[in-house]
Design an enzyme around this catalytic site. Structure first.
Site, PDB file in Angstrom:
ATOM      1  N   ASP A  77       0.829   0.631  -2.965  1.00  0.00           N
ATOM      2  CA  ASP A  77       0.272   1.940  -2.638  1.00  0.00           C
ATOM      3  C   ASP A  77      -0.014   2.628  -3.964  1.00  0.00           C
ATOM      4  OD1 ASP A  77       0.859   1.425   0.049  1.00  0.00           O
ATOM      5  OD2 ASP A  77       2.843   2.355  -0.113  1.00  0.00           O
ATOM      6  N   ASP A  90       1.068   0.004  12.362  1.00  0.00           N
ATOM      7  CA  ASP A  90       2.250   0.639  11.796  1.00  0.00           C
ATOM      8  C   ASP A  90       3.282   0.758  12.913  1.00  0.00           C
ATOM      9  OD1 ASP A  90       0.875   0.837   9.472  1.00  0.00           O
ATOM     10  OD2 ASP A  90       0.721   3.012   9.438  1.00  0.00           O
TER      11      ASP A  90
END
Lengths: 251, 193
Positions: free
Chosen positions: A130, A11
């Site tokens: 997600d 990330d």
């Protein structure tokens, strides 16, 4: 024989690697290029870079970082986070990304998936999803998992496959950051729903979790961040253990 | 050594250039016929979809030039497929250098074939010092059939050509530029041919 893939996820925020616990509470885990190189040398099959600042704060993914990674590592990598236009995808691919992940932009305008796969080929278009299980139903979420939608995970997965996605990266928000294993039953159902590869994300805490995601979860690839970044699981050890569990991997 | 990577459209050809850079070779991207003809080695990469890629080749007349090249040529992924007779992708006629057809994987398996797979029956200098059953990284929905020119095989859905050779023309279905040490070895072998 095609091997199951192990994918460290980096990330990225402001050019640095971070990993959120349940997407919040960021901790710094290093320089992306150095980490990428180390992972490639230690047996990672692929890498994913998610520019989390891009979606949350509308920052564009750093092209310099992509070029730098492509220059130094010799395994494939995907870049995602805030990617919303054909030009943006083209720039990432031309800079050396092998695949580009789209998420919120595809939910807001599903035709984007058709346009991207037509222009660049479906092999380089990863749709990241997600989703969170609420009252038994898996609901897709927007913007780094912060905004719920009415979309059902399995219906959305089928739709993006039809529109030309080459791969699905499914993150279970119920499992993400809590290290209690992947969302294996949802993953197995996803694999039965679509006929494109599935990358499982969210929940890796132990080596056994990876064994389970490939057997029970039927995943084609497993992605994790913190267990790799903080050295809790070494990729070499993980792969040895997967092999002794008769899971086909690249050693 | 003068290595040219044929640049005929969008896609990730930067990675091939970087892979040669790691071998100490400054490969150049070009669509100039003159530069391609005078190169020592030519890389024919694959970008996007077959029928569109073939249109782009025709626009720059590269479809006529490539099959006549006398130096070593390495087709990668779609580049290799375009060197075959015909591909089912967009029902596209190929350049006919390799005497096999390209077909789509069946729905019995997940398509695209994506990830690291082993290669077998390695039979060319291109694959020197690469062990049998080495893993190479691939991503493709169509495959070249097995033929007399097959110099490496791979298995997914069925057995297909992982690499082909016809005289000075070589083709690999996988991506050597993304296949770690064995991929780098293959690119080095190509330079050494």
């Amino acid at each position: 024989m095609l091997a199951k893939r192990i994918i460290p996820c980096l990330d990225i925020k402001n050019g640095r690697t971070v990993k959120g616990v349940n997407f919040l509470n960021l901790r710094d885990a290093g320089d992306p290029v150095a980490l990428a190189k180390q992972y490639a040398e230690n047996g990672a099959d692929e890498l994913v870079f998610l520019d989390i600042s891009a979606t949350l704060e509308s920052r564009s993914t750093t092209i310099d970082m992509v070029r730098n990674v492509a220059e130094h590592i010799d395994i494939p990598f995907t870049v995602g986070g805030g990617v919303s236009t054909k030009d943006g995808v083209e720039l990432l691919l031309k800079s050396g990304a092998d695949k580009v992940g789209v998420n919120s932009a595809a939910i807001k305008r599903p035709e984007l998936v058709n346009e991207l796969s037509k222009a660049f080929g479906n092999q380089c278009i990863v749709v990241a999803i997600d989703a969170k299980q609420v009252d038994g139903k898996w609901l897709v979420h927007l913007a780094g998992g912060t905004i719920p939608t009415d979309l059902d995970l399995f219906e959305w997965a089928k739709e993006v496959e039809t529109r030309g996605a080459g791969e699905i990266l499914f993150t279970s928000m119920n499992n993400d950051g809590v290290k209690t294993g992947f969302a294996n039953s949802a993953l197995a159902q996803l694999s039965e729903t679509v006929n494109i590869p599935i990358i499982a994300s969210g929940g890796a805490g132990t080596i056994q979790h990876f064994v389970d995601v490939f057997t029970e979860g039927k995943a084609d690839a497993a992605l994790a961040a913190s267990v790799f970044h903080f050295g809790e699981i070494a990729i070499n050890d993980l792969k040895q253990e997967l092999q002794s569990n008769k899971i086909n991997i690249r050693l | 050594m003068n290595v040219i990577i044929i640049d005929y459209g969008a896609g990730n050809i930067q990675s091939i250039q970087f892979a040669f850079q790691r071998l100490g070779i400054n490969a150049k991207l070009s669509n100039s016929i003159e530069e391609i003809l005078s190169a020592d080695k030519v890389i024919f990469p694959g970008v996007g979809e077959a029928s569109q890629a073939m249109q782009m080749l025709k626009k720059s007349k590269l479809d006529l030039i490539i099959p006549t090249l006398k130096q070593d040529v390495l087709g990668i992924c779609l580049g290799m497929q375009l060197l075959c007779k015909h591909t089912e992708e967009g029902n596209t006629k190929g350049l006919g250098v390799f005497d096999v057809d390209v077909k789509r994987f069946s729905s019995a398996v997940k398509v695209p074939h994506m990830g690291w797979n082993t290669i077998q029956n390695l039979q060319s200098g291109l694959l020197k010092n690469i062990p049998e059953e080495s893993y190479m990284y691939s991503v493709h929905s169509y495959y070249a059939s097995i033929g007399k020119q097959t110099i490496a095989r791979s298995q997914y859905d069925l057995e297909f050509s992982a690499a082909l050779q016809s005289d000075n023309f070589y083709g690999v279905q996988f991506h050597p530029e993304k296949s770690s040490k064995d991929g780098a070895q293959l690119l080095q072998n190509f330079l050494n041919l």
